[in-house]
Design an enzyme around this catalytic site. Structure first.
Site, mmCIF file in Angstrom:
data_model
loop_
_atom_site.group_PDB
_atom_site.id
_atom_site.type_symbol
_atom_site.label_atom_id
_atom_site.label_comp_id
_atom_site.label_asym_id
_atom_site.label_seq_id
_atom_site.Cartn_x
_atom_site.Cartn_y
_atom_site.Cartn_z
ATOM 1 N N PHE A 163 0.803 -1.225 0.000
ATOM 2 C CA PHE A 163 0.000 0.000 0.000
ATOM 3 C C PHE A 163 0.834 1.273 0.000
ATOM 4 C CE2 PHE A 163 0.795 -0.379 4.580
ATOM 5 C CZ PHE A 163 1.071 0.938 4.917
ATOM 6 N N LYS A 187 -1.321 -6.811 -9.390
ATOM 7 C CA LYS A 187 -2.277 -6.854 -8.285
ATOM 8 C C LYS A 187 -1.811 -5.870 -7.221
ATOM 9 C CE LYS A 187 -2.881 -8.695 -4.429
ATOM 10 N NZ LYS A 187 -3.601 -7.567 -3.775
ATOM 11 N N GLY A 243 6.079 -6.425 -0.168
ATOM 12 C CA GLY A 243 5.156 -6.436 0.963
ATOM 13 C C GLY A 243 5.858 -6.911 2.220
ATOM 14 N N GLY A 248 5.572 -12.381 2.297
ATOM 15 C CA GLY A 248 6.678 -12.712 1.384
ATOM 16 C C GLY A 248 7.167 -14.136 1.578
ATOM 17 N N GLU A 265 10.696 -8.168 -2.250
ATOM 18 C CA GLU A 265 11.079 -6.881 -1.632
ATOM 19 C C GLU A 265 10.270 -6.757 -0.352
ATOM 20 O OE1 GLU A 265 13.360 -4.849 -2.621
ATOM 21 O OE2 GLU A 265 13.650 -5.186 -4.759
ATOM 22 N N CYS A 299 9.344 1.409 3.551
ATOM 23 C CA CYS A 299 10.127 0.214 3.871
ATOM 24 C C CYS A 299 11.512 0.628 4.359
ATOM 25 C CB CYS A 299 10.233 -0.694 2.662
ATOM 26 S SG CYS A 299 10.792 0.156 1.195
ATOM 27 N N GLY A 464 14.668 7.356 0.733
ATOM 28 C CA GLY A 464 14.760 8.316 -0.359
ATOM 29 C C GLY A 464 15.751 7.913 -1.432
ATOM 30 N N ALA A 465 15.711 6.646 -1.856
ATOM 31 C CA ALA A 465 16.648 6.167 -2.878
ATOM 32 C C ALA A 465 16.297 6.707 -4.266
ATOM 33 C CB ALA A 465 16.634 4.646 -2.905
#
Ligand code: NAD
Length: 515
Positions: A163, A187, A243, A248, A265, A299, A464-465
């Site tokens: 989300f 999805k 997620g 995962g 991820e 994340c 902030g990549a």
């Protein structure tokens, strides 16, 4: 519908007076469960969406396969041209789509727009890549032989997303997958369906204009049952899942059990380490953004802060000042820095973690509760929190699990080695950051005895990549890599081709098999 919401929806041609189709496979449909999209800032129901039924998913998968069979023969630079047009379509709607992300997910406006920008950037990247997805010529040990390593399109790629980045994560995947010649089926999170519908509409228009099948970028909204069909389907060559670690683990095992490919991820549990020589005028705001940005729902959010004893008091004093200046606000307003959490369930997770902090006698230096006054009664606002747990045992659940909320746990260290040990002592390995001016510390941090995370920053926060480097984490974060770097190599099927141009047919390693 409030005027606050209806303006944003109508700017993206999303109807506001009827149920909305949440499946696209060349045509819009949806005969499954009806879900509500709820605004996290106000609690208002934004729309009702017809999600995918099992029959919709299997129909969409068939269409995706057909689309792939057509698209795989389109030359890669031509595929890049499609991405260039998608980039243009996104750029025209950048502000509107960014506002929709803010409305539906709850992140502040510059971050919402920033996500769309990230999709635009990765399209640019993939346009270039479409002329550079090169294989290799390998030196053969046999005379008159050549070995080629050829990247061919893979098939159907399913993207299951979380989300908190309802646009960018799909963008990273779609751009690389399309450049590689695949069909992609998405999805999204069940709580951000409107954003996925708006994005898919923009992409679909470009495909239609180029007489390409819409199922090259299909959409199946819905929850766990829809995800399970995609994950279990032999029609899906690659599952790219973003997620939680919990889901995962299930997805990774399901995909491997059918020998499919997966990119995982998963959750992060990211630490910032501040050395005594750090420039605090950079480090304090860096940690502040890392811990509080997106209301702690990235994340890569900073969840653990390790301060050298010599600067700990000053650092915490300055950090608390910044926390004290924060006010919760409507994330659509340009001066708001702190929006709501995404759902009431997220607020409950925040509360139960605060309860746990109290139960272990942690010092709560800031926050620890909901606000007395919030911009809207129905919003999911909580106070960002700074806590100092008594124990620095990294196996305690307060340190070892990712709490997806704005809670920053602090510990004090004396030697860098100790802080690096703590950094590495948790199951997750996504992002990490060291604040120092000493080159020797930088060498240690980025080298073999340094951080074991996928992202290892120096004088830059954990979040902030940019899209240019490959993005992802190690250990229970799943080892996946997306976006830049070599990530594209996972979206193709590698063919090792030995070609004999000679009049002899010698065997490798000098094996003799003559009768
Ligand atoms: P989640 O795991 O609850 O859901 C992710 C997706 O999986 C959703 O689309 C969901 O519907 C689907 N899903 C749920 N059960 C499933 C099943 N059994 N089979 C198939 N699909 C299923 O995650 P979330 O709460 O939406 O997102 C937050 C999490 O995502 C955090 O842990 C965060 O760290 C992580 N995240 C990681 C990255 C990264 O790049 N490492 C990026 C963003 C978010």
């Amino acid at each position: 519908l409030s005027s606050r919401a209806s303006g944003i929806l109508s700017a993206l041609n999303i109807p506001t007076n009827q149920e909305i189709s949440g499946v696209y496979d060349g045509q819009w449909k949806g005969s499954g469960e009806v879900v509500e999209s709820v605004c996290p800032t106000t609690g208002e129901i934004l729309a009702r969406i017809n999600t995918a039924s099992p029959a919709d998913v299997s129909g969409a998968l068939t269409k995706s396969r057909e689309a792939y069979l057509q698209f795989r023969d389109v030359p890669a630079p031509r595929r890049g041209e499609i991405l260039r047009q998608i980039r243009e379509g996104l750029a025209i709607k950048r502000e509107e789509l960014g506002a929709l992300v803010t409305l539906e997910m709850g992140k502040i406006r510059t971050e919402g727009v920033g996500e769309v920008q990230e999709f635009i950037d990765i399209c640019d990247y993939a346009v270039g890549l479409s002329r550079m997805m090169n294989g290799r010529v390998v030196a053969s040990e046999r005379p008159g032989h050549t070995i080629l390593e050829v990247p061919n399109p893979l098939g159907v790629v399913a993207v299951l997303s979380a989300f908190n980045f309802p646009v960018a994560v799909y963008g990273w995947n779609l751009a690389l997958s399309l450049a590689a010649g695949n069909a992609t089926i998405w999805k999204p999170s069940p709580t951000t369906p409107l954003t996925s519908i708006a994005v898919t509409s923009i992409v679909a228009k470009v495909l239609e204009k180029n007489n390409l099948p819409g199922a090259l970028a299909g959409l199946v909204t819905g929850g766990q049952p829809v995800g399970e069909v995609l994950v279990g389907s032999k029609e899906v060559e690659l599952v790219s899942f973003t997620g939680s670690e919990r889901v995962g683990r299930i997805v990774g095992q399901a995909v491997v059990s059918r020998f499919g490919k997966s990119i995982l991820e998963l959750g992060g549990n990211n630490a910032s380490i501040v050395m005594p020589d750090a420039d605090l005028s950079l480090a304090v705001p860096g940690v502040f953004f890392g811990a509080v940005g997106t209301a702690g729902q990235r994340c890569t959010s900073t969840r653990r802060l390790f301060l050298h004893r010599d600067i700990a008091d000053e650092f915490l004093e300055r950090l608390q000042k910044l926390y004290g200046a924060l006010k919760p606000g409507d994330p659509l307003e340009t001066d708001t820095l702190l929006g709501p959490m995404h759902t009431p369930a997220a607020v409950n997770l925040y509360k139960s973690t605060i309860d746990y902090l109290r139960s272990i006698d942690a010092d709560i230096l800031f926050g620890g509760k909901e606000y007395d006054v919030t911009p809207y009664d129905g919003g999911n606002f909580v106070q960002p929190t700074i806590a100092v747990p008594k124990s620095v045992d990294m196996s305690d659940r307060i340190w070892s699990t990712e709490t997806f909320a704005p809670i920053l746990n602090v510990a004090i260290f004396d030697e860098l080695e100790e802080a690096i040990r703590w950094n590495n002592a948790v199951p997750q390995g996504l992002s990490s950051s060291l604040w120092t001016r000493d080159l020797r510390n930088v060498g240690k941090w980025t080298g073999p005895s340094g951080s074991d995370a996928g992202i290892v920053n120096v004088n830059a926060g954990t979040s902030g990549a940019e899209i240019g480097a490959s993005f992802g984490g190690n250990k229970s974060t799943g080892w996946g890599r997306e976006s830049g770097g070599d990530a594209w190599k996972q979206y193709v099927r590698w063919s090792a081709c030995t070609i004999n141009f000679s009049n002899e047919a010698p065997l490798a390693q000098g094996v003799n098999f003559n009768v």
